[in-house]
Write a protein that holds these residues in place. Structure first.
Motif, short mmCIF file in Angstrom:
data_model
loop_
_atom_site.label_atom_id
_atom_site.label_comp_id
_atom_site.label_asym_id
_atom_site.label_seq_id
_atom_site.Cartn_x
_atom_site.Cartn_y
_atom_site.Cartn_z
N HIS A 43 0.78 -1.23 0.00
CA HIS A 43 0.00 0.00 0.00
C HIS A 43 0.81 1.27 0.00
O HIS A 43 1.93 1.29 0.49
N THR A 44 0.16 2.34 -0.39
CA THR A 44 0.66 3.69 -0.12
C THR A 44 1.02 3.82 1.36
O THR A 44 0.21 3.47 2.21
N GLY A 45 2.25 4.26 1.62
CA GLY A 45 2.64 4.52 3.01
C GLY A 45 3.07 3.29 3.79
O GLY A 45 3.29 3.37 4.99
N SER A 46 3.23 2.14 3.11
CA SER A 46 3.55 0.92 3.87
C SER A 46 5.03 0.83 4.24
O SER A 46 5.41 -0.02 5.04
N GLY A 47 5.88 1.68 3.65
CA GLY A 47 7.29 1.70 4.05
C GLY A 47 8.26 1.27 2.96
O GLY A 47 9.46 1.12 3.23
N LYS A 48 7.79 1.12 1.74
CA LYS A 48 8.64 0.61 0.66
C LYS A 48 9.81 1.55 0.38
O LYS A 48 10.96 1.12 0.33
N VAL A 220 6.01 -8.48 0.29
CA VAL A 220 4.82 -7.65 0.49
C VAL A 220 4.95 -6.91 1.81
O VAL A 220 5.21 -7.52 2.85
N MET A 221 4.77 -5.59 1.77
CA MET A 221 4.88 -4.78 2.98
C MET A 221 3.51 -4.27 3.39
O MET A 221 2.65 -4.00 2.56
N GLU A 222 3.33 -4.16 4.70
CA GLU A 222 2.11 -3.56 5.23
C GLU A 222 2.48 -2.87 6.53
O GLU A 222 3.13 -3.48 7.39
N ASN A 223 2.11 -1.61 6.62
CA ASN A 223 2.29 -0.92 7.88
C ASN A 223 3.70 -1.02 8.47
O ASN A 223 3.86 -1.22 9.67
N GLY B 179 5.06 8.91 -1.53
CA GLY B 179 4.67 9.39 -2.86
C GLY B 179 3.16 9.39 -3.08
O GLY B 179 2.56 10.38 -3.51
N GLY B 180 2.54 8.26 -2.77
CA GLY B 180 1.10 8.15 -2.97
C GLY B 180 0.31 9.06 -2.04
O GLY B 180 -0.73 9.62 -2.42
N GLN B 181 0.82 9.23 -0.83
CA GLN B 181 0.14 10.13 0.12
C GLN B 181 0.19 11.57 -0.40
O GLN B 181 -0.78 12.31 -0.30
N LEU B 207 -0.28 5.81 -7.19
CA LEU B 207 -1.18 5.21 -6.21
C LEU B 207 -1.17 3.70 -6.34
O LEU B 207 -0.95 3.16 -7.43
N ASP B 208 -1.44 3.01 -5.23
CA ASP B 208 -1.55 1.57 -5.32
C ASP B 208 -2.83 1.23 -6.08
O ASP B 208 -3.70 2.08 -6.24
N PRO B 209 -2.95 -0.01 -6.57
CA PRO B 209 -4.08 -0.33 -7.46
C PRO B 209 -5.44 0.02 -6.85
O PRO B 209 -6.31 0.58 -7.52
N GLU B 210 -5.60 -0.25 -5.57
CA GLU B 210 -6.88 0.05 -4.94
C GLU B 210 -7.10 1.56 -4.87
O GLU B 210 -8.18 2.07 -5.21
#
Ligand SMILES: Nc1ncnc2c1ncn2[C@@H]1O[C@H](COP(=O)(O)OP(=O)(O)OP(=O)(O)O)[C@@H](O)[C@H]1O
Ligand SMILES: Nc1ncnc2c1ncn2[C@@H]1O[C@H](COP(=O)(O)OP(=O)(O)OP(=O)(O)O)[C@@H](O)[C@H]1O
Ligand SMILES: [Mg+2]
Ligand SMILES: [Mg+2]
Lengths: 293, 315
Positions: A43-48, A220-223, B179-181, B207-210
């Motif tokens: 996700h956006t903001g997950s830390g990648k 896969v990253m999350e949070n 970036g997406g934020q 943005l991520d796909p969702e």
């Protein structure tokens, strides 16, 4: 010989020790083999991007450590100890503007080769070659890198990184802003470097098609943490898990899932167009089915 | 209003929405290309170059007409002039010749500020538009400039941040976001302003796909439900396919003007125009390579699934 990447219990907190401190990575442990192609999704903001920036020492761990190409990095590591490392790791930033700085496009691309000991003339020759390779028109070579279109800036940034002939390529959404033709060409170029020169590639992307087409590993990253460290085949074989974590499927896999719902038999869902077409060719009547209706 | 709709979305609304879309589609085919004299944007013979030294024009004799309430997608390869065109409409660059009319008013130095109030632009790189010290302040900035009352301002900022799911980041510095934020905050800034015309310059690229699908449906809702005129500059075929009309920019010129479905017939030519080939077309191509004949007419995903499953399952 460049060694693999080893990340151990990496934690990172932005503006640590201030009232604005913000935790971005929690206990990330990961091994990446030399010559592998790893995609990092999430996700956006997950830390990648935060994780990637540790790979060439742009950020240093708040706690924990990592070893990249034989360089051990902890919170104590000094910047000057990282010069050697930065010769090996080519980094394409999420926003190309962040890595452009010279007066002209040509000088910008020539910066690394010049810095690594080539003469001005040699360096500019390399730069001109790279510019052509990434599809920049000659007309922009003497322009300021900031007076370009978004996609052109992206190309300059990529050319500059290729010109340093890195052994590890760290790519943070390297094709965002490129037109589809440019996107395909760049992805194929990275793939060629991977195949022919055995570059280790670490790619952050939101394009699941690229994960399916190029990567041999997916993280896969999350949070701020890792929730999967596996292969594309395995990660994309579990649509429910992906859905639960709000992640997408490659177009082919999503398309095949719709066919499966209609009763078309698949043992495993394919990941790429070619795989799907092969499978359909087996299943279709040789006449090609009904053409109208 | 963008926001209340999000919450009030229910089955009834959905039916109503679908009905409206059907009516719109019928009307669209009926009045295809019939043009009213004055659109919300009218560009006449516009020429521009970034520097007098440039031999070539960066925008070359551009004529463009945008109807009020229309959703126009602008496509074209890197460096073709899309962002430059957007900047011209917003009065950020000065044309060498030609005229731009926005909402009936000619764009001049005097009318510039008035016209800019009607246009909300989300820039290609969100860093170029952040002005506030925190996310909240950034979204409020444009509203302050327009003299919106404090109370109303607070409500609008909160709503806009909620719509893009960034309410938890209200106190963060915009430059210290992922970036997406950043892209989401930039979009919120324009949503809060509620301008008549919204220009999105590749606003979903990171943005991520969702998140991308969420923003695309938000644009759709703004346009179809709330009547905003939308111009979306994009390399994304999903986004372009939802537009009423697609114009192709090449070498500073407008080279094509068509309905999305007309455009998608073009197959591999689309790549040269700066768009991807729709998935069903790509699959057809792979099937044809393997000696399987496919219907020649354009098929969307649904009809391709149907055709394939029927052909396979009838044996
Ligand atoms: N410079 C910074 N200062 C403070 N916090 C930051 C900074 N950069 C990122 N963050 C925060 O750290 C978290 C992780 O951000 P990061 O940029 O690593 O995300 P990402 O996975 O790359 O997301 P995206 O897909 O949107 O680019 C986010 O919550 C973000 O708000
Ligand atoms: N600030 C600037 N100064 C001078 N030339 C510029 C500037 N910005 C863009 N250009 C040039 O103008 C042309 C059109 O650029 P523009 O940014 O409009 O392209 P675009 O279609 O938006 O491309 P992209 O898809 O890469 O964003 C390009 O040749 C570019 O190099
Ligand atoms: Mg990022
Ligand atoms: Mg642009």
């Amino acid at each position: 010989m460049v060694k693999s990447i080893h990340i151990e219990k990496l934690n990172y907190v932005y503006q640590s020790g201030t009232p604005f401190s913000r935790r971005a990575l929690t206990d990330v442990s990961l091994d990446i083999k030399t010559g592998s192609y790893t995609a990092i999704i999430g996700h956006t903001g997950s830390g990648k991007s935060t994780l990637l920036q540790h790979l060439n020492g742009l950020l240093k761990p708040t706690s924990g450590s990592l070893t990249v190409a034989g360089n051990h990095i902890t919170s104590e590591t000094k910047n000057k100890e990282l010069n050697e490392l930065r010769h090996h790791v080519g980094f394409v930033f999420q926003f190309p503007e962040a890595q452009l700085f010279e007066e002209t496009v040509l000088k910008d691309i020539a910066f690394a080769p010049k810095n690594f000991g080539k003469s001005d003339e040699e360096a500019e020759q390399v730069a001109a070659k790279m510019a052509t390779l990434v599809g920049l028109p000659d007309s922009v070579l003497d322009s300021s890198p900031f007076e370009l279109s978004g996609g052109q800036m992206r190309r300059v940034a990529i050319a500059g990184v290729l010109a340093m002939e890195p052994q590890i390529l760290v790519l943070d959404e390297p094709t965002a802003g490129l037109d589809p033709k440019g996107r395909l060409e760049m992805m194929e170029m990275f793939e060629q470097l991977h195949q022919e020169q055995h570059l280790t590639i670490i790619l952050v992307t939101h394009q699941m098609n690229d994960v399916a087409n190029y990567a041999d590993h997916v993280v896969v990253m999350e949070n701020g943490g890792l929730i999967a460290n596996s292969t594309p085949e395995r990660v994309f074989s579990d649509p429910d898990w992906l859905h639960k974590h709000h992640l997408g499927l490659p177009q082919t896999t999503a398309f095949a899932a719709k066919l499966a719902k209609q009763g078309v038999p698949f043992e495993t869902l394919p990941l790429t167009e070619k795989q799907l077409a092969e499978k359909l060719a087996e299943l279709m009547p040789q006449s090609g089915g009904e053409l109208h209706g | 209003m963008v926001v209340p709709f999000v919450y009030a979305f229910n089955i009834l609304n959905l039916y109503f929405f679908m009905f409206r879309i059907m009516v719109l589609l019928i009307l669209k085919t009926k009045f295809e290309r019939e043009r009213t004299m004055d659109g919300i944007i009218d560009i006449k013979d516009l020429c521009f170059r970034y520097s007098q030294e440039n031999e070539k024009l960066d925008l070359s004799h551009v004529d463009l007409h945008v109807n009020e309430g229309e959703w126009l997608a602008v496509i074209g390869h890197n460096g073709s002039g899309k962002s430059t065109l957007a900047k011209a409409i917003d009065g950020l660059i000065e044309p060498e010749s030609g005229e731009i009319f926005v909402d009936g008013q000619k764009l001049t130095e005097e009318s510039l500020w008035n016209i800019r109030k009607k246009i909300g632009m989300v820039f290609q790189n969100p860093d170029n538009q952040f002005v506030g010290a925190d996310v909240e302040g950034d979204v409020a900035f444009g509203l302050e400039n327009q003299g919106i009352e404090r109370e109303e301002m607070h409500i609008r900022v909160k709503e806009a941040l909620q719509v893009v799911n960034m309410q938890d980041f209200a106190k963060h510095e915009p430059v210290r976001l992922s970036g997406g934020q950043k892209q989401r905050v930039a979009i919120a800034g324009v949503l809060a302003l509620r301008p008549k015309i919204v220009i999105f310059d590749e606003s979903t690229s990171m943005l991520d796909p969702e998140g991308r699908m969420q923003i695309i449906s938000l644009i759709k809702q703004m346009n179809r439900e709330e009547g905003f005129t939308v111009i979306s500059i994009t390399h994304d075929i999903d986004e372009a396919s939802l537009a009423d009309r697609v114009v192709v920019v090449d070498d500073g010129k407008i080279m094509g003007d068509s309905l999305p479905e007309e455009l998608f017939q073009k197959g591999n030519e689309l790549i040269d125009l700066g768009l991807d080939v729709p998935y069903p077309q790509r699959l057809k191509f792979e099937l044809n390579k393997r000696g399987i004949q496919t219907p020649s007419e354009y098929m969307d995903e649904g009809s391709m699934v149907n055709w394939l499953s029927r052909s396979i399952l009838k044996n």
